[in-house]
Design a protein around this motif. Structure first.
Motif, PDB file in Angstrom:
ATOM      1  N   TRP A 139      -6.676   4.301  -0.013  1.00 49.56           N
ATOM      2  CA  TRP A 139      -7.077   3.095  -0.722  1.00 49.56           C
ATOM      3  C   TRP A 139      -8.527   2.744  -0.448  1.00 49.56           C
ATOM      4  O   TRP A 139      -9.134   3.197   0.523  1.00 49.56           O
ATOM      5  CB  TRP A 139      -6.162   1.920  -0.407  1.00 49.56           C
ATOM      6  CG  TRP A 139      -5.936   1.577   1.033  1.00 49.56           C
ATOM      7  CD1 TRP A 139      -4.930   2.041   1.837  1.00 49.56           C
ATOM      8  CD2 TRP A 139      -6.713   0.681   1.845  1.00 49.56           C
ATOM      9  NE1 TRP A 139      -5.030   1.483   3.095  1.00 49.56           N
ATOM     10  CE2 TRP A 139      -6.105   0.642   3.127  1.00 49.56           C
ATOM     11  CE3 TRP A 139      -7.831  -0.114   1.612  1.00 49.56           C
ATOM     12  CZ2 TRP A 139      -6.598  -0.126   4.171  1.00 49.56           C
ATOM     13  CZ3 TRP A 139      -8.332  -0.892   2.652  1.00 49.56           C
ATOM     14  CH2 TRP A 139      -7.711  -0.891   3.907  1.00 49.56           C
TER      15      TRP A 139
ATOM     16  N   THR B 254      -5.208   1.281  -4.554  1.00 49.06           N
ATOM     17  CA  THR B 254      -4.833   2.557  -3.960  1.00 49.06           C
ATOM     18  C   THR B 254      -5.208   3.704  -4.896  1.00 49.06           C
ATOM     19  O   THR B 254      -5.529   3.488  -6.067  1.00 49.06           O
ATOM     20  CB  THR B 254      -3.327   2.613  -3.670  1.00 49.06           C
ATOM     21  OG1 THR B 254      -2.612   2.756  -4.914  1.00 49.06           O
ATOM     22  CG2 THR B 254      -2.853   1.367  -2.957  1.00 49.06           C
TER      23      THR B 254
ATOM     24  N   ILE C 142       0.818  -1.217   0.000  1.00 48.03           N
ATOM     25  CA  ILE C 142       0.000   0.000   0.000  1.00 48.03           C
ATOM     26  C   ILE C 142       0.847   1.260   0.000  1.00 48.03           C
ATOM     27  O   ILE C 142       0.557   2.227  -0.705  1.00 48.03           O
ATOM     28  CB  ILE C 142      -0.950  -0.009   1.219  1.00 48.03           C
ATOM     29  CG1 ILE C 142      -2.049  -1.057   1.013  1.00 48.03           C
ATOM     30  CG2 ILE C 142      -1.583   1.361   1.421  1.00 48.03           C
ATOM     31  CD1 ILE C 142      -2.977  -1.201   2.191  1.00 48.03           C
TER      32      ILE C 142
END
Length: 851
Positions: A109, A129, A104
């Protein structure tokens, strides 16, 4: 605006430990798929019902989001489509760091969570994301969130004013579901707003409630879904250029290899999938973090091979599968020296040297591996794993004649696992697991069978779980005519406690018999153990004072040898962690205390019970600090210390350790992470190694100690360890990245004096022992990886690996760090450059379309 979500807007505080009521969202069937562009401007999106009013989970559980999220779900005969609009204050509030797939980073996200069989235990997670990076995972009671699972799906993201949009297409080939005419799936949506570090769920998720999938809502309106033929082939080709400076006549420093194989995925029916890898190539996986091992147990390394990490939640039930056993070091790798023909003295008085090892592969070559797994509409999970490894040989050569011969180090071997896992109501399950290793020839085979269960009450507030396992080994030890000693063994474990609410507790009891051995396909460091413990935890999930939340725990534990039944150790453990509200500094601390304990394993003498090493009463502390990763510069700190009481005339025994980990995000594409760790163990008492009857220094003591089965040589030593790891990552796009990782590890052992260990823990000094047993181990690795996902499921990777290790003994060992670094750099290294191309072929995309 169309609305089709049901459920109350809030949950009374008195029901905090009960799951929130399930909200519902109706999916809309469409005939023409929307264009995946991140715009959501087609009419079908505008007419679909909306899921909105998400509940906050972090940092403050319960409130409704201030910046709304709007989600719509469509479906057709081929896929599920999810369109989400995340409203925000401004574009500056939407963090968009690029990162590798399944990472991430510092980014907003959005995620879709699906429980396609609505069993409240198992699910799928698809996350994208704001920068368009994909993450996916399988969710299960065994593995929790298993991010090693990968699927082929599509997504697009875009910024529109103060909003960002995610558009996702999940083909039915990526998931499994029943063929019922009308279906209800478990459903949840999750949003992370990174600038404020807030996480929101559409169906409220309460931290006090045990379980996660059981707290989702429902997706309705799914009709006439037909599970597709799930058939895909991912062929690969790879080539390697290897260089090692042997600088020996007749031996090439540079070699090349070319490999080819394929991964096959076939949906046997709507529930079960077969995964197979044919002639696999794992040469590009990240290097192991090698360490100096002074313990009597093996080192557990992470599994980095994709086939053994993806979709293995069923096979990990009961902890009986350690995938590194498959393709591991051959059984007879360390016994080749003992099979060399010795030198001879000829009639002319000249001595001719004997044989030497030319080649001894340290990894077993896999021929193939196959998995069949799935779950029926009634919640029965079935998993079958099988792998076959080839015969492995070491090559030895006669020093005089040059004649070579092969020495078998591992026979053809078959590894097999069968798992049956029935999901039950109230977050409960029962499971049956069997592992089997069958080897060609006269060496031994192994079989392990276990039953597991968890039963929770209707409110999911109390639960009992346990397991009963039987291990069976039959045949002769490898390279020996002796029957295997630990033929039958067992293990059982029971745990009962309160599993939901702010305050939880549990008590447990377990036995691993002295002959229990699951290690042919599993991992157990030490058997012959009776253990019991009691633990409690108290968690505050809402902000108070200056912190966001607080988690605390306390436990006591006590263990005995199973045979003979003797005291081993006991301990008291306390700890907790919290995050500060303004700075988002996270910190945790752990404290423990133990009375005098007995280590029956360190002396390396069987059967256990006669010899043990005394470990004085001690207290320890360890913990960590982690700063706010939203900032360009962040840092992590880990610390630890342990102090021991005096043991007779042996004083000053203690340990301390410190690890510093700064990280810097130069831009949304470039980041650096560095870690330096230091550990110092002073006056540690432990096994100093075996005595060599042929060594002039060891021989007198070897005889006096009683040979291999007699008394044990212990040493008082200082151990100093440095670990440096540096990583740099540049992400070109959300599908292309370059990463380089360097690691240098050095550990130095200096012995101060030696003693003789007698039965019952008695030690007597050996001041005349003169052999220098100091040693230093260095390991250095570089892993540089360029990766480009040029099409869904298709990848080009170029990898450079540099690896070197050195082990110095006696006078060659050095405690000086920079001397070790210089030795490491100047030691011959193996360099490997490889290129691998894999291409994903989906039958549904290749088949002719009917006009």
């Amino acid at each position: 605006m169309a609305q089709a979500q049901k459920g109350p807007a809030a949950t009374p505080a008195t029901d905090a430990a009960r799951p929130a009521p399930k909200r519902q969202l109706q999916a809309t069937r469409i005939s023409t798929p929307p264009k995946l562009d991140g715009l959501l401007d087609e009419a079908v999106w505008q007419s679909a019902p909306i899921a909105t009013k998400f509940y906050e989970l972090e940092p403050t559980p319960g409130p409704i989001e201030k910046h709304p999220t709007e989600v719509r779900v469509l479906y057709d005969d081929a896929a599920i489509y999810v369109g989400a609009i995340m409203h925000d204050v401004s574009q500056d509030s939407i963090l968009r760091e690029l990162s590798n797939r399944d990472n991430i980073g510092t980014s907003d996200w959005f995620g879709v969570l699906l429980d396609t069989y609505d069993d409240h235990l198992n699910g799928y997670q698809f996350i994208v994301t704001s920068g368009g990076v994909q993450l996916d995972a399988r969710l299960s009671p065994t593995n929790g969130e298993d991010g090693n699972w990968n699927a082929v799906w599509e997504s697009r993201t875009a910024l529109h004013g103060t909003d960002w949009v995610a558009e996702i297409r999940i083909p039915y080939s990526a998931i499994r579901f029943s063929k019922a005419l009308e279906q209800v799936w478990g459903l949840n949506f999750v949003r992370q707003r990174r600038s404020s570090r807030q996480k929101f769920f559409w169906n409220e998720v309460k931290p006090q409630v045990d379980g996660f999938v059981n707290q989702w809502g429902e997706l309705t309106g799914l009709r006439d879904l037909k599970p597709p033929l799930r058939l895909s082939l991912t062929p690969y080709v790879s080539t390697y250029l290897n260089h090692y400076p042997y600088n020996e006549q007749g031996k090439q420093n540079t070699t090349t290899t070319f490999n080819g194989g394929a991964d096959v995925k076939w949906g046997i029916n709507e529930s079960f999938t077969l995964d197979a890898t044919l002639v696999p190539d794992f040469g590009q996986v990240q290097s192991d973090n090698q360490v100096l091992n002074l313990s009597p147990f093996e080192v557990q390394y992470n599994e980095n091979r994709g086939f053994f990490t993806e979709g293995t939640e069923l096979f990990n039930k009961g902890g009986l599968f350690y995938s590194r056993r498959v393709g591991a070091q051959p059984l007879g790798f360390g016994t080749v020296d003992g099979q060399l023909h010795a030198g001879t003295r000829m009639a002319d008085g000249k001595r001719h040297a004997g044989e030497f090892i030319v080649q001894n592969p340290g990894i077993t070559r896999l021929l193939n591996a196959t998995k069949v797994s799935g779950r029926t509409s009634r919640g029965l999970g079935v998993g079958i794993f099988n792998a076959v490894s080839n015969d492995m040989y070491a090559t030895v050569q006669d020093s005089t004649t040059g004649e070579r011969r092969d020495v078998l180090t591992q026979p053809l071997s078959n590894y097999n696992i069968v798992v049956l896992d029935q999901s039950l109501k109230n977050n409960s399950y029962v499971s049956l697991v069997n592992t089997n290793v069958t080897r060609a020839g006269s060496t031994y085979d192994a079989n392990v069978t276990g039953g597991l269960f968890k039963f929770a009450n209707k409110a999911n507030s109390y639960a009992i779980n346990g397991r009963v396992i039987y291990s069976n080994r039959r045949g002769k030890a490898f390279g020996s005519q002796d029957e295997i000693s630990d033929q039958d063994g067992y293990k059982y474990y029971l745990n009962y406690g309160k599993v939901s609410g702010k305050f939880t507790w549990s008590v447990d009891h377990g036995i691993e018999s002295h002959s229990y051995n699951p290690n042919d396909l599993g991992l157990l460091f030490a058997n012959n153990n009776i253990s019991q413990s009691a633990s409690a935890s108290y968690n505050i999930y809402t902000p108070f004072w200056k912190v966001n939340k607080l988690s605390t725990y306390a436990s006591v534990a006590y263990s005995l040898l199973e045979r003979p039944m003797l005291y081993q150790d006991a301990g008291l453990y306390l700890g907790g962690n919290t995050t500060f509200t303004k700075s988002f500094l996270t910190t945790g601390i752990n404290l423990d205390a133990a009375p005098l304990t007995r280590d029956y394993f360190d002396p390396r003498r069987a059967p256990l019970g006669k010899y043990y090493v005394r470990k004085p009463a001690n207290v320890g502390i360890n913990g960590f600090f982690s700063s706010d990763y939203r900032k360009k510069f962040a840092w992590d700190v880990k610390y630890g210390a342990r102090v021991f009481t005096a043991d007779g005339d042996r004083t000053g025994r203690y340990t301390y350790a410190l690890t510093l980990g700064p990280r810097y995000r130069a831009s949304n594409q470039l980041s650096f992470v560095y870690s330096i760790g230091y550990e110092r163990r002073l006056n540690q008492i432990g096994y100093a190694g075996g005595l060599n009857a042929s060594d002039s220094t060891d021989a007198p003591m070897f005889r006096r100690f009683g040979g291999k089965e007699g008394d044990v040589l212990l040493g008082r030593r200082n151990v100093t360890t440095f670990t440096n790891t540096a990583t740099a990552t540049y992400t070109f796009t959300n599908r292309m990245s370059f990463n380089i990782r360097l690691r240098h590890y050095v550990s130095n052992v200096h012995y101060r004096d030696f003693s003789r260990l007698h039965p019952d823990g008695l030690e007597t000094p050996e001041p005349t022992y003169a052999r220098n047993r100091d040693n230093t181990f260095n390991a250095f690795n570089i892993d540089a990886v360029y990766s480009w996902w040029f099409a869904p499921g298709s990848q080009v990777s170029i990898v450079w690996k540099n690896a070197g290790a050195s082990f110095f003994e006696a006078n060659a060992a050095t405690p000086l760090y920079f001397d070790n670094l210089s030795n490491t750099i100047n030691t011959p290294h193996n360099n490997s450059v490889s290129v691998k191309v894999l291409y994903y072929l989906d039958y549904l995309a290749l088949r002719p379309r009917r006009g």
